[in-house]
Write a protein that holds these residues in place. Sequence first.
Motif: not given
Length: 469
Positions: A370-386
Amino acid sequence: MPAGGTSNLVENDVISKTALMGGGVTSPLQLKAAEVRSNRVNWQSYKQGQMISLEEYGVITRLDFASSDAESRALYLRNNSDLAAKTFYKLIQHIAKDQTIQYLLVMIDDLIIEDHSRVEMFKNYAMSVKESPWTGYFTLLTRSDGFIVNQASAIITKMACWGKDSMDEQNQHVYVTWLRDQLRIPNNDYTQSVCRCLQILLRIDGYRKVFFEIDGVSAIVNVLSSRVGFQLQYQLTFCLWCLTFNEDISSRLEKYNLIPILADILSEAVKEKVLRIILATYRNLLEKPEETQTKQQNALSMVQCKLIKQLEILTDKKFEDEDVVDDIKFLSEFLETSVQDLSSFDEYVTEIKSGRLEWSPVHKEIRFWRENAPRLNEKNYELLRTLVHLLNSNHDPLILSVAAHDIGEYVRHYPRGKHVLEQIGGKEAVMKHLAHEDPNVRYEALLSVQKLMVHNWEYLGKAIQETAA
């Protein structure tokens, strides 16, 4: 000024001490050199056949280790250094037989090892005839005989490091690139010798910079990741350790994933010298980078690789080298302090970037998402892309299961998650695992797809309600 300069004397002393402690293993090059020495060249026949002059015959027989002693060689070279260098220069140029070239190269190497300052007589002669001291040896690097190639390389390295001046910039790039390419050759019989050359070269900061700029670290990492023996593990890690003495390089190593790779080797290390050099490399990664953030990120990566637990085990062991004990103490204290300041998201980021996903608590905590899902968008979705990259490239069922789960949680807790995933190929990456052979992967992929679909219906329902209103 010597090639290494005078500004890093303490650093050089540390490196030299560590190099000495890592010795004791005979490489294929050394074994072949011993065989070459035992097969003496009949210089008399060369003289009788007029393939060498009387003067050359006199020089070469005076310096042949098989027929002279160290004292007489030293005395002769003090008075005849130019003539000696000229003789070797001409013989290597004019003699075609591989066996004799091998013998001459071993002689030169032995003379240089016996007295490091002798590299200057070879360099000085080349300059006196207005030629580069490197050209003749670089030509030998193209020969088909592996021993000649690598013995020439050993001499080039010593001349580049033991002389008064470093190799010029252009030849530095040529030679260091050649060494990097030798590391890339599969099943190279002389990989140990290539590594030995790098161990000598990378003590000097100028050569470190060149090696890093040509992406030499990737070549080292690829060999280290191929489960090589303990000697190559030691030599390659020694090279990495040398590189970490440069503050700029030590700050730019994160992308190579060194910490997890070394952690795997450390967990299985039997030889103390392998353990020692890995710990020393880790210490440099926490001390040398200029940015505090880089040091902290390296510390978090070590924590993620369970280094604290390994250090606890090592603390109970006895080591002859006091530096090992000191490094264990330093690393333990630094990492314990880092853990105290570690947020759940910091822990998550470190785990994702390491590529070593496991069911750590944060993955299943609703509050975390709830608190951190949007943070996966940081740095051009770096974590999500990983995460998407892991789904597309990894084969470990545990990693695939956790990655699929996390993508589902991201979609569940971020309103535009489905749209983002479609843009970066995440939806396809998850769906292809619906038929995975591992039941846990199939289960997590199915749940993730369901969350994607539920999110889609929820979004559609809200849109209908807003339109009706």
